[in-house]
Design a protein around this motif. Structure first.
Motif, short mmCIF file in Angstrom:
data_model
loop_
_atom_site.label_atom_id
_atom_site.label_comp_id
_atom_site.label_asym_id
_atom_site.label_seq_id
_atom_site.Cartn_x
_atom_site.Cartn_y
_atom_site.Cartn_z
N VAL A 194 0.86 -1.18 0.00
CA VAL A 194 0.00 0.00 0.00
C VAL A 194 0.90 1.23 0.00
N PHE A 195 0.76 2.08 -1.04
CA PHE A 195 1.62 3.25 -1.18
C PHE A 195 0.97 4.52 -0.66
N GLN A 196 -0.35 4.61 -0.70
CA GLN A 196 -1.00 5.80 -0.18
C GLN A 196 -2.42 5.50 0.26
N ALA A 197 -2.82 6.19 1.35
CA ALA A 197 -4.19 6.11 1.87
C ALA A 197 -4.55 7.50 2.39
N LYS A 198 -5.63 8.10 1.84
CA LYS A 198 -5.97 9.48 2.17
C LYS A 198 -7.46 9.63 2.44
N PHE A 199 -7.77 10.42 3.48
CA PHE A 199 -9.15 10.81 3.75
C PHE A 199 -9.61 11.78 2.66
N LEU A 200 -10.78 11.53 2.07
CA LEU A 200 -11.34 12.51 1.16
C LEU A 200 -11.91 13.67 1.96
N PRO A 201 -11.65 14.91 1.55
CA PRO A 201 -12.10 16.07 2.35
C PRO A 201 -13.62 16.20 2.36
N HIS A 202 -14.14 16.75 3.45
CA HIS A 202 -15.57 17.03 3.61
C HIS A 202 -16.43 15.77 3.46
N SER A 203 -15.86 14.62 3.81
CA SER A 203 -16.62 13.37 3.74
C SER A 203 -16.96 12.84 5.12
N GLY A 204 -16.69 13.63 6.16
CA GLY A 204 -16.92 13.16 7.52
C GLY A 204 -16.01 12.00 7.89
N ASP A 205 -14.84 11.93 7.26
CA ASP A 205 -13.86 10.85 7.49
C ASP A 205 -14.47 9.48 7.20
N SER A 206 -15.43 9.43 6.29
CA SER A 206 -16.10 8.16 5.99
C SER A 206 -15.58 7.52 4.70
N THR A 207 -14.73 8.25 3.95
CA THR A 207 -14.24 7.72 2.68
C THR A 207 -12.73 7.85 2.64
N LEU A 208 -12.08 6.74 2.32
CA LEU A 208 -10.61 6.69 2.27
C LEU A 208 -10.20 6.17 0.90
N ALA A 209 -9.39 6.93 0.19
CA ALA A 209 -8.88 6.51 -1.11
C ALA A 209 -7.50 5.89 -0.93
N MET A 210 -7.21 4.82 -1.69
CA MET A 210 -5.95 4.09 -1.53
C MET A 210 -5.38 3.73 -2.90
N CYS A 211 -4.05 3.62 -2.97
CA CYS A 211 -3.38 3.09 -4.17
C CYS A 211 -2.21 2.24 -3.72
N ALA A 212 -1.71 1.40 -4.64
CA ALA A 212 -0.71 0.42 -4.23
C ALA A 212 0.16 -0.01 -5.41
N ARG A 213 1.11 -0.88 -5.10
CA ARG A 213 2.03 -1.39 -6.11
C ARG A 213 1.30 -2.27 -7.13
N ASP A 214 0.16 -2.84 -6.77
CA ASP A 214 -0.58 -3.68 -7.71
C ASP A 214 -1.33 -2.86 -8.77
#
Length: 615
Positions: free
Chosen positions: A260-280
């Motif tokens: 897993v290379f990155q995991a970020k909270f999407l703004p103004h989502s009430g911390d309910s949505t997390l976007a992620m990307c990876a080596r795959d």
């Protein structure tokens, strides 16, 4: 001047005074090159103790302290929270010259050689003629070594001091600021000014560690309020931390098949949505519930190579960008049935350029910048990308000496400043460069930040401070460096990961502190709680080692960087924790997937829709 004045405050150190270099040219008549050699090198800081700054005021290179002392005689103690005297230019009479220091060093070496002669069997006066010849040879060798060391030191000082500016005077003073806050003046700006204070940066020290991952921690991200910290790792897990009490509130399987290379909270989502990307190559979105559970993760796009970075749009809870080593930039909108839209394939001529980093301009959100496997920072405008016109590029930046360089140079990370006017880019086996994002196509850099080493991994870089007052980066030597953005001088130097490489640096959005991670399996938290400012002890030796290793590697061109990166990834792939078994009855409905229309069955790395539970 208030810290909120944007670029003027950040570049001019919080003052409207004219550039101190102009006064120095008028008074001394020295040339620019001579000034660069005689100016106090940043690596001299360890020789100047905090005692001097407490006993008497140190003259500041920018001339700021002299005015402040005249106007505020009754507030002389307010400089104690800045410690700027430790890194400022001092008068010639206040320290011995470089030549005098070398003479003393040679005298000590001669005394040591004489002592070795006296300690030999037979005494210093009775030894044989052959011993005398050996002693003469040894003395010549020692003198040659001393001369070489002196030459190396001079070359290092000249290289480090070539593009430095004088440090500005302090822009925040503790006692007057606290007094103003007590009576209600400027209370709203108090925290912002504290976070950008050089004196607090010089007092950063490790406050604690967050330990739960079983692999290298590759990503850190605070939510908008700064109360939660998300981390992702080679162990394929994502953890949401209540960092203030050092407790993991939520841990779940990311759904990725590789690091897993990155995991970020999407703004103004009430911390309910997390976007992620990876080596795959997968771009996945995790849906989090208010009861501290992960409902599921869904694949929304698929790159044909590793995806290292995501770029959030500051005001959007449902759209973001991704970049991959396949040279593709996806625009992702979670409101659509098919969220992924291919925005551009980055090319130089007809050749694709694999991407390591992407960032959206926070002030002009339709603009984004990318960097990767060549030396160019490219800026695009989402509204008018035409690949038939200059491959869709709005403008490109590159340090002038790297445009025609034979060395294979890559950009491992780039970020915009808080107001989008500046762009920071970190190059592998090179330095960190600051560009003005408003300049025309092909413009050269504004500042250059030296001393660290970026070779073994895809190293991160970031601004620090509410008005981007500082530049922070990790290094292959395991240390963390902070430069004053305006002067390009190092103001803080801390030991980070014992594993040898610090990759990720995440400043807190509202408080003076940050979180860092790297090859160690933990996260380190930093706060300005040290009693005295740093003395930069050991900095010069570490920088000399970094420079020597970089020079040795510079003679080896070709695909060395890609080979080292592949070695690093494969090493930690072997060490990662095996994937946890999917819960029986998990929903793996590929019909509900949000995959990219360009992905194929062979590229799909695992289930599109994974039901997950916290642990």
């Amino acid at each position: 001047m208030a810290e909120g004045d944007g670029k003027s405050t950040a570049l001019n150190g919080g003052t409207e005074d004219k550039d101190p270099e102009e006064d120095q040219h008028k008074d001394g008549g020295a040339s620019g090159s001579k000034e660069g050699q005689t100016r106090a090198s940043i690596t001299d800081a360890p020789t100047e103790t905090g005692e001097g700054s407490r006993d008497k005021p140190m003259p500041d290179a920018g001339g700021g302290d002299g005015d402040n002392n005249n106007n505020h005689d009754d507030e002389e103690d307010t400089d104690s929270m800045d410690g700027s005297g430790l890194f400022s230019l001092t008068e010639d009479g206040e320290r011995e010259s470089e030549g005098g220091r070398r003479e003393r060093t040679r005298a000590r070496d001669a005394a040591k050689r004489a002592a070795r002669k006296r300690n030999r069997p037979g005494g210093g006066a009775n030894h044989s003629s052959s011993s005398e010849e050996e002693d003469d040879d040894e003395e010549e060798d020692d003198e040659q070594k001393d001369d070489d060391d002196d030459d190396d030191d001079e070359a290092m000082d000249a290289w480090l001091g070539a593009e430095l500016r004088d440090m500005r005077g302090p822009v925040w003073r503790a006692v007057p600021s606290i007094r103003s806050r007590e009576v209600g003046r400027d209370a709203a700006q108090f925290v912002r000014r504290v976070c950008g204070a050089r004196g607090l940066v010089q007092r950063l020290e490790q406050q604690g560690r967050l330990e739960r991952h079983a692999g290298c921690v590759n990503t850190l991200h605070f939510n908008q309020s700064g109360t939660r910290l998300a981390s992702g790792s080679d162990d394929l897990r994502v953890i949401i931390w209540d960092w203030a009490v050092k407790r993991a509130e939520l841990e779940f399987d990311s759904g990725h098949k590789s690091n897993v290379f990155q995991a970020k909270f999407l703004p103004h989502s009430g911390d309910s949505t997390l976007a992620m990307c990876a080596r795959d190559g997968q771009i996945r979105v995790a849906e989090l519930s208010a009861t501290q559970r992960c409902k599921n993760t869904k694949r929304v796009a698929q790159h044909k190579g590793a995806a290292h970075k995501l770029a959030l749009e500051p005001d959007s809870p449902c759209s973001f960008l991704s970049a991959g080593e396949d040279a593709v930039v996806f625009g992702i909108d979670l409101r659509l049935d098919r969220p992924a839209n291919k925005l551009v394939v980055v090319k130089e001529g007809d050749k694709k350029v694999g991407l390591y980093t992407i960032f959206v301009n926070p002030a002009t959100t339709h603009n984004f910048a990318v960097g990767g496997r060549d030396q160019y920072v490219r800026i695009y405008d989402q509204r008018k990308i035409n690949e038939n016109d200059n491959n869709g590029v709005l403008k490109k930046f590159c340090p002038s000496h790297l445009v025609s360089s034979e060395a294979k140079t890559n950009i491992t990370c780039l970020v915009y400043s808080h107001d989008g006017t500046e762009l920071l880019a970190s190059y592998n086996d090179e330095d960190i460069y600051l560009f003005d994002s408003n300049h025309s196509d092909g413009a050269d850099y504004l500042r250059r930040y030296k001393g660290h080493r970026n070779n073994a991994t895809v190293k991160g870089v970031n601004f620090y401070g509410p008005c981007s007052e500082f530049v922070v980066s990790g290094s292959d030597c395991g240390h963390i460096y902070l430069w004053d953005k305006y002067s390009a001088r190092i103001v803080q130097f801390m030991e980070g990961d014992r594993g040898g490489v610090v990759n990720c640096l995440e400043p807190h959005p509202h408080l003076p502190g940050m979180a860092t991670s790297g090859l160690d399996h933990d996260i380190k938290l930093w706060a300005p709680t040290a009693e005295a400012p740093t003395t930069l002890e050991g900095l010069k030796e570490v920088m000399k080692k970094n420079k020597r290793e970089r020079d040795e590697d510079s003679v080896r061109h070709g695909d060395q960087y890609d080979t080292q990166l592949l070695w690093f990834l494969m090493r930690h792939m072997r060490n990662r924790r095996p994937q946890r078994a999917r819960r029986e009855g998990a929903d793996v409905d590929t019909d509900e997937s949000w995959s990219s229309p360009d992905s194929s069955d062979e590229e799909e790395g695992g289930p599109d829709h994974v039901q997950c539970m916290s642990s």
